[in-house]
Design a protein around this motif. Sequence first.
Motif, PDB file in Angstrom:
ATOM      1  N   SER A 262      -7.898  -8.491  -6.508  1.00  0.00           N
ATOM      2  CA  SER A 262      -7.854 -10.103  -6.440  1.00  0.00           C
ATOM      3  C   SER A 262      -8.652 -10.711  -7.474  1.00  0.00           C
ATOM      4  CB  SER A 262      -8.237 -10.419  -4.996  1.00  0.00           C
ATOM      5  OG  SER A 262      -8.138 -12.057  -5.122  1.00  0.00           O
TER       6      SER A 262
ATOM      7  N   SER B 297      -7.665  -4.696   2.710  1.00  0.00           N
ATOM      8  CA  SER B 297      -7.017  -5.912   2.404  1.00  0.00           C
ATOM      9  C   SER B 297      -8.266  -6.867   2.060  1.00  0.00           C
ATOM     10  CB  SER B 297      -6.249  -6.693   3.404  1.00  0.00           C
ATOM     11  OG  SER B 297      -4.977  -5.942   3.784  1.00  0.00           O
TER      12      SER B 297
ATOM     13  N   ALA C  57      -9.209 -10.907   0.608  1.00  0.00           N
ATOM     14  CA  ALA C  57      -8.801 -12.408   0.680  1.00  0.00           C
ATOM     15  C   ALA C  57      -9.688 -13.467   0.266  1.00  0.00           C
ATOM     16  CB  ALA C  57      -7.769 -12.734   1.895  1.00  0.00           C
TER      17      ALA C  57
ATOM     18  N   ALA D 290      -3.228 -11.702   5.461  1.00  0.00           N
ATOM     19  CA  ALA D 290      -3.239 -12.750   4.532  1.00  0.00           C
ATOM     20  C   ALA D 290      -3.726 -13.890   4.737  1.00  0.00           C
ATOM     21  CB  ALA D 290      -1.436 -13.122   4.141  1.00  0.00           C
TER      22      ALA D 290
ATOM     23  N   TYR E 231       2.901  -5.564   3.509  1.00  0.00           N
ATOM     24  CA  TYR E 231       2.361  -6.521   2.261  1.00  0.00           C
ATOM     25  C   TYR E 231       2.565  -7.833   2.502  1.00  0.00           C
ATOM     26  CZ  TYR E 231       2.849  -1.950   0.541  1.00  0.00           C
ATOM     27  OH  TYR E 231       3.245  -0.390   0.396  1.00  0.00           O
TER      28      TYR E 231
ATOM     29  N   LEU F 277       2.133 -11.665   2.402  1.00  0.00           N
ATOM     30  CA  LEU F 277       1.540 -12.838   1.407  1.00  0.00           C
ATOM     31  C   LEU F 277       1.914 -14.169   1.901  1.00  0.00           C
ATOM     32  CD1 LEU F 277       2.302 -11.337  -2.115  1.00  0.00           C
ATOM     33  CD2 LEU F 277       0.020 -11.730  -1.079  1.00  0.00           C
TER      34      LEU F 277
ATOM     35  N   THR G 186       1.949  -8.886  -5.087  1.00  0.00           N
ATOM     36  CA  THR G 186       1.078 -10.023  -5.242  1.00  0.00           C
ATOM     37  C   THR G 186       1.972 -11.266  -5.623  1.00  0.00           C
ATOM     38  OG1 THR G 186      -0.941 -10.685  -6.247  1.00  0.00           O
ATOM     39  CG2 THR G 186       0.427  -9.640  -7.660  1.00  0.00           C
TER      40      THR G 186
END
Length: 261
Positions: free
Chosen positions: A28, A66, A68, A109, A147, A149, A192
């Motif tokens: 990220s 993950s 975030a 997410a 995945y 998002l 992404t």
Amino acid sequence: TAYFALRNSSQASQPWARLGTQDVHSLSFIGADPDQLLFGHHGGLLTTSDGGRTWSSMPVREDAMSLAPATDGSIVIAGHEVFSRSDDGGATWSRVQTDLPSLDIHGFARDPGDPARMWAYPVTGGLWESIDGGAHFDQVRPDNVLYPLATTTGGSTRLLGVDTSGFVASEDGGRSWSGISAPDFGPITSVTATPDGSVIYAGTPDGLHRSEDGGRTWEPTGYTGSAFALATTPDGRDVAVVSRATEFFRSSDSGATFTGP
């Protein structure tokens, strides 16, 4: 547009660094700064402040499957028996107390417009939503979405993901879903998107693809290696890739070229 493949047929991608971790999980950018990135792996987090030339470990040793970060400065990591949060840029971490049915979290997410709203895909299955920072979750979809998002534009949040039909989207927090596309590349290994969802990148074991229409149509980029972790800046021009061999690549021209530093 198809210029990606044509422009780069004779240009090989050049790595900026080799991260040297045992596996590859998450990647990220931090805000809009193209020099600040985080990389998650089974043993914790790496950080860079020079665009990916050099990396150092952060003081967390948990599985960052993950990753975030949010506009309020917080960072949440979720993985195998991991659900942790930092509010000081990663200096200190605390476990998020939650009622998720499992802390073995395979997808996660956060809403770009509301950091307290989040979704998790635990090993027990389905997609779960929280609106209070992760303390309480409700299941919004019984089937798995890979995945996941979250994107937001005009005050409306849209979820993106991958299931057995291809790319799918939800406009109501994950309760109902519609198909976007079933691209002819795959299998998908990473996804992404920009915070507003205007640009989406999808990685596979042998290349990186880009969509500028919400995932309906796709074009190949100039990267043809394995793409196991992806990140993009809010404008979609800078895109970073970590390969299965932990090599870090990046592009500053929307994926057209991936030259070295």
